[in-house]
Design a protein around this motif. Structure first.
Motif, PDB file in Angstrom:
ATOM      1  N   PRO A   8       0.832  -1.216   0.000  1.00 12.61           N
ATOM      2  CA  PRO A   8       0.000   0.000   0.000  1.00 12.61           C
ATOM      3  C   PRO A   8       0.858   1.254   0.000  1.00 12.61           C
ATOM      4  CG  PRO A   8      -0.774  -1.576   1.645  1.00 12.61           C
ATOM      5  CD  PRO A   8       0.534  -2.089   1.139  1.00 12.61           C
ATOM      6  N   LEU A   9       0.346   2.285  -0.668  1.00 11.94           N
ATOM      7  CA  LEU A   9       1.073   3.544  -0.751  1.00 11.94           C
ATOM      8  C   LEU A   9       1.189   4.214   0.616  1.00 11.94           C
ATOM      9  CD1 LEU A   9       2.424   5.675  -2.568  1.00 11.94           C
ATOM     10  CD2 LEU A   9       0.172   6.710  -2.892  1.00 11.94           C
ATOM     11  N   LEU A  10       0.141   4.113   1.415  1.00 10.99           N
ATOM     12  CA  LEU A  10       0.121   4.731   2.743  1.00 10.99           C
ATOM     13  C   LEU A  10      -0.016   3.657   3.802  1.00 10.99           C
ATOM     14  CD1 LEU A  10      -2.280   7.760   2.092  1.00 10.99           C
ATOM     15  CD2 LEU A  10       0.214   7.824   2.293  1.00 10.99           C
ATOM     16  N   PRO A  11       0.547   3.868   4.967  1.00 14.39           N
ATOM     17  CA  PRO A  11       0.377   2.899   6.058  1.00 14.39           C
ATOM     18  C   PRO A  11      -1.080   2.845   6.519  1.00 14.39           C
ATOM     19  CG  PRO A  11       1.521   4.864   6.833  1.00 14.39           C
ATOM     20  CD  PRO A  11       1.442   4.979   5.343  1.00 14.39           C
ATOM     21  N   ASP A  12      -1.387   1.795   7.255  1.00 21.74           N
ATOM     22  CA  ASP A  12      -2.768   1.580   7.670  1.00 21.74           C
ATOM     23  C   ASP A  12      -3.283   2.734   8.535  1.00 21.74           C
ATOM     24  OD1 ASP A  12      -5.095  -0.311   7.889  1.00 21.74           O
ATOM     25  OD2 ASP A  12      -4.621  -0.083  10.016  1.00 21.74           O
ATOM     26  N   GLY A  13      -2.472   3.246   9.444  1.00 24.68           N
ATOM     27  CA  GLY A  13      -2.902   4.352  10.295  1.00 24.68           C
ATOM     28  C   GLY A  13      -3.236   5.608   9.510  1.00 24.68           C
ATOM     29  N   ALA A  14      -2.439   5.898   8.476  1.00 25.92           N
ATOM     30  CA  ALA A  14      -2.704   7.082   7.656  1.00 25.92           C
ATOM     31  C   ALA A  14      -3.994   6.924   6.862  1.00 25.92           C
ATOM     32  CB  ALA A  14      -1.517   7.333   6.711  1.00 25.92           C
ATOM     33  N   ARG A  15      -4.246   5.719   6.363  1.00 30.45           N
ATOM     34  CA  ARG A  15      -5.478   5.486   5.600  1.00 30.45           C
ATOM     35  C   ARG A  15      -6.706   5.610   6.494  1.00 30.45           C
ATOM     36  NH1 ARG A  15      -5.608   0.452   4.003  1.00 30.45           N
ATOM     37  NH2 ARG A  15      -3.554  -0.246   4.682  1.00 30.45           N
ATOM     38  N   ARG A  16      -6.605   5.107   7.729  1.00 32.71           N
ATOM     39  CA  ARG A  16      -7.726   5.250   8.653  1.00 32.71           C
ATOM     40  C   ARG A  16      -7.979   6.724   8.987  1.00 32.71           C
ATOM     41  NH1 ARG A  16      -9.491   0.738  11.440  1.00 32.71           N
ATOM     42  NH2 ARG A  16      -8.366  -1.194  10.990  1.00 32.71           N
ATOM     43  N   THR A  17      -6.889   7.459   9.206  1.00 32.08           N
ATOM     44  CA  THR A  17      -7.035   8.881   9.503  1.00 32.08           C
ATOM     45  C   THR A  17      -7.673   9.625   8.332  1.00 32.08           C
ATOM     46  OG1 THR A  17      -5.060   8.808  10.927  1.00 32.08           O
ATOM     47  CG2 THR A  17      -5.794  10.980  10.175  1.00 32.08           C
ATOM     48  N   ALA A  18      -7.238   9.292   7.108  1.00 31.57           N
ATOM     49  CA  ALA A  18      -7.818   9.935   5.934  1.00 31.57           C
ATOM     50  C   ALA A  18      -9.300   9.615   5.790  1.00 31.57           C
ATOM     51  CB  ALA A  18      -7.050   9.503   4.676  1.00 31.57           C
ATOM     52  N   ALA A  19      -9.661   8.358   6.100  1.00 32.14           N
ATOM     53  CA  ALA A  19     -11.068   7.976   6.007  1.00 32.14           C
ATOM     54  C   ALA A  19     -11.919   8.752   7.003  1.00 32.14           C
ATOM     55  CB  ALA A  19     -11.212   6.467   6.243  1.00 32.14           C
ATOM     56  N   TRP A  20     -11.424   8.868   8.246  1.00 32.57           N
ATOM     57  CA  TRP A  20     -12.177   9.620   9.247  1.00 32.57           C
ATOM     58  C   TRP A  20     -12.250  11.101   8.889  1.00 32.57           C
ATOM     59  CZ3 TRP A  20     -15.588   8.094  12.471  1.00 32.57           C
ATOM     60  CH2 TRP A  20     -15.543   6.821  13.011  1.00 32.57           C
ATOM     61  N   CYS A  21     -11.178  11.656   8.335  1.00 30.28           N
ATOM     62  CA  CYS A  21     -11.214  13.056   7.887  1.00 30.28           C
ATOM     63  C   CYS A  21     -12.272  13.253   6.804  1.00 30.28           C
ATOM     64  CB  CYS A  21      -9.845  13.489   7.378  1.00 30.28           C
ATOM     65  SG  CYS A  21      -8.590  13.682   8.665  1.00 30.28           S
ATOM     66  N   GLY A  22     -12.372  12.286   5.892  1.00 27.71           N
ATOM     67  CA  GLY A  22     -13.395  12.369   4.860  1.00 27.71           C
ATOM     68  C   GLY A  22     -14.795  12.341   5.447  1.00 27.71           C
ATOM     69  N   VAL A  23     -14.987  11.464   6.458  1.00 27.20           N
ATOM     70  CA  VAL A  23     -16.300  11.397   7.114  1.00 27.20           C
ATOM     71  C   VAL A  23     -16.623  12.715   7.804  1.00 27.20           C
ATOM     72  CG1 VAL A  23     -17.599  10.278   8.962  1.00 27.20           C
ATOM     73  CG2 VAL A  23     -16.232   8.899   7.385  1.00 27.20           C
ATOM     74  N   LEU A  24     -15.640  13.276   8.523  1.00 32.14           N
ATOM     75  CA  LEU A  24     -15.866  14.540   9.223  1.00 32.14           C
ATOM     76  C   LEU A  24     -16.168  15.668   8.246  1.00 32.14           C
ATOM     77  CD1 LEU A  24     -13.097  14.380  11.999  1.00 32.14           C
ATOM     78  CD2 LEU A  24     -15.561  14.047  12.252  1.00 32.14           C
ATOM     79  N   LEU A  25     -15.461  15.710   7.128  1.00 25.49           N
ATOM     80  CA  LEU A  25     -15.734  16.745   6.127  1.00 25.49           C
ATOM     81  C   LEU A  25     -17.129  16.585   5.541  1.00 25.49           C
ATOM     82  CD1 LEU A  25     -12.313  16.949   4.228  1.00 25.49           C
ATOM     83  CD2 LEU A  25     -13.327  18.673   5.730  1.00 25.49           C
ATOM     84  N   LEU A  26     -17.541  15.342   5.297  1.00 24.86           N
ATOM     85  CA  LEU A  26     -18.882  15.101   4.766  1.00 24.86           C
ATOM     86  C   LEU A  26     -19.952  15.547   5.756  1.00 24.86           C
ATOM     87  CD1 LEU A  26     -20.687  13.912   2.563  1.00 24.86           C
ATOM     88  CD2 LEU A  26     -20.468  11.681   3.688  1.00 24.86           C
ATOM     89  N   VAL A  27     -19.764  15.187   7.049  1.00 24.83           N
ATOM     90  CA  VAL A  27     -20.732  15.587   8.069  1.00 24.83           C
ATOM     91  C   VAL A  27     -20.778  17.103   8.206  1.00 24.83           C
ATOM     92  CG1 VAL A  27     -21.241  15.497  10.540  1.00 24.83           C
ATOM     93  CG2 VAL A  27     -20.563  13.414   9.328  1.00 24.83           C
ATOM     94  N   ALA A  28     -19.587  17.741   8.201  1.00 29.78           N
ATOM     95  CA  ALA A  28     -19.546  19.201   8.307  1.00 29.78           C
ATOM     96  C   ALA A  28     -20.233  19.860   7.112  1.00 29.78           C
ATOM     97  CB  ALA A  28     -18.096  19.673   8.420  1.00 29.78           C
ATOM     98  N   GLY A  29     -20.021  19.296   5.915  1.00 30.96           N
ATOM     99  CA  GLY A  29     -20.676  19.846   4.736  1.00 30.96           C
ATOM    100  C   GLY A  29     -22.188  19.716   4.801  1.00 30.96           C
ATOM    101  N   VAL A  30     -22.668  18.549   5.231  1.00 26.13           N
ATOM    102  CA  VAL A  30     -24.115  18.358   5.362  1.00 26.13           C
ATOM    103  C   VAL A  30     -24.685  19.302   6.407  1.00 26.13           C
ATOM    104  CG1 VAL A  30     -25.891  16.712   6.053  1.00 26.13           C
ATOM    105  CG2 VAL A  30     -24.031  15.970   4.559  1.00 26.13           C
ATOM    106  N   ALA A  31     -23.975  19.455   7.545  1.00 27.33           N
ATOM    107  CA  ALA A  31     -24.455  20.361   8.597  1.00 27.33           C
ATOM    108  C   ALA A  31     -24.483  21.806   8.099  1.00 27.33           C
ATOM    109  CB  ALA A  31     -23.557  20.244   9.831  1.00 27.33           C
ATOM    110  N   ALA A  32     -23.456  22.204   7.334  1.00 23.41           N
ATOM    111  CA  ALA A  32     -23.425  23.568   6.814  1.00 23.41           C
ATOM    112  C   ALA A  32     -24.577  23.819   5.850  1.00 23.41           C
ATOM    113  CB  ALA A  32     -22.083  23.823   6.116  1.00 23.41           C
TER     114      ALA A  32
END
Length: 362
Positions: A6-30
């Motif tokens: 994998p290009l990124l380690p497992d921890g980085a991929r998990r962090t990126a996934a959670w960041c995507g979820v947070l951005l999606l939730v923030a966008g929906v809330a906005a």
């Protein structure tokens, strides 16, 4: 065959996934907040009606449990709401009008006392501050006079909003038994029970907040009014009315109303009586924080003070005073929904201590 690393380690991929979820939730809330602001003419009556329904729900349920027709019970409950709110509004407004000049004069004297005794600023005089405030008021007053039609339109809008909120309260009370069926109808297949459970938990949180806050506001206002009357502080009834209204804005309302009471006592009755008035205000706050809130308010609306202040700030930035009034019950409803999601929609699941909120500090 060698697998590709994998290009990124497992921890980085998990962090990126959670960041995507947070951005999606923030966008929906906005987007949701933007839609509420754009459609505030329709959203405001609905929110006010939900608060009224939460406050009057127990009365309506008790009447229907005794065999009263649902429509008649809703009508009587709404009539009771108009009588109580109208009577309380008349008492509050008349008290503030009758003692308003005296309270303002006392606040002016208290401000001058602070300036004289603590040397806040050389050459500063309350009369200068009053003159500047008067000029500012005249400036805005001239603008308001020039926009008389706008003012009339604002009054008409408030009246229309109140009438619409009252009508919606009637329909929400009368048809509350259909809410569960509606939840199963609009929910995606297989999620009806979860949607119904979340709706019930959110409404219970708002109901607990409205019921508890109203009882606590009445007790606070009565206790502080009696204390100020015993101390013979001028405008005690008007100050008690201010406490009653401010109680619906947690922390901030109590601080402002308490500070005004102490300053009025300082100006008219001296430092000793002001200290006694401060003691009365602090005693009432201790009574509220350690006895009234734990006993009266539901566990579903106990939130950490920091969370309440954040909700008040966000509500004020979005919708001013109305946003501050609606921020805490809406936040309680959101935490109720999150608590139900964590339980997975199983009614027999064990209750968690905080129910989606910080533990109570009371």
């Amino acid at each position: 065959m060698q697998t590709q690393k994998p290009l990124l380690p497992d921890g980085a991929r998990r962090t990126a996934a959670w960041c995507g979820v947070l951005l999606l939730v923030a966008g929906v809330a906005a987007v949701a907040v933007w839609l509420c602001i754009a459609l505030k003419t329709a959203v405001t009556p609905v929110l006010l009606a939900l608060l009224g329904t939460a406050l009057l729900g127990p009365v309506h349920r008790r009447m229907t449990a005794h065999g009263v027709n649902r429509s008649l019970a809703a009508f009587v409950t709404c009539a009771l709401l108009v009588a109580v709110v109208g009577g309380a509004g008349y008492i509050v407004v008349s008290s503030l009008v009758e003692t308003g000049d005296q309270i303002v004069r006392s606040l002016k004297d208290a401000g001058q006392w602070v300036i004289d005794h603590f040397d806040v600023a050389d050459g500063t005089n309350v009369d200068d501050l009053e003159a500047n405030a008067r000029k500012l008021a005249e400036k805005f007053g001239a603008s308001a006079a020039g926009g008389l039609l706008t003012g009339i339109s604002l009054v008409g809008s408030l009246v229309a909003t109140s009438i619409l909120a009252l009508l919606l309260t009637f329909f929400f009370l009368r048809d509350s038994d259909r809410a569960a069926r509606l939840a199963h109808t609009v929910a995606p297949r297989g999620t009806g029970d979860m949607v119904e459970a979340m709706g019930r938990r959110a409404f219970e949180a708002v109901e607990g907040f409205m019921r508890g806050t109203t009882v606590i506001a009445l007790i606070d206002a009565v206790c502080i009014t009696v204390g100020l009357l015993i101390l013979r502080v001028p405008g005690a009834v008007g100050l008690g009315a201010l406490v009653l209204v401010g109680a619906y804005i947690p922390y901030l309302g109590a601080f402002i109303s308490g500070a005004v009471s102490v300053l009025v006592a300082l100006a008219d009755r001296g430092l000793v009586i002001a200290l006694w008035a401060l003691g009365v205000v602090l005693a009432v706050q201790v009574l509220e924080g350690h006895i009234l809130q734990p006993v009266i308010q539901s566990r579903t609306v106990q939130m950490h003070p920091a969370m309440i202040l954040i909700a008040l700030t966000a509500g004020a930035s979005v919708a001013g005073i109305l946003g501050m009034l609606l921020a805490v019950p809406l936040c309680a409803a959101v935490f109720g929904i999150l608590g139900e999601l964590r339980k997975g929609g199983h009614p027999d699941a064990p209750e968690e201590p905080a129910q989606g909120t910080f533990p109570s500090t009371s």
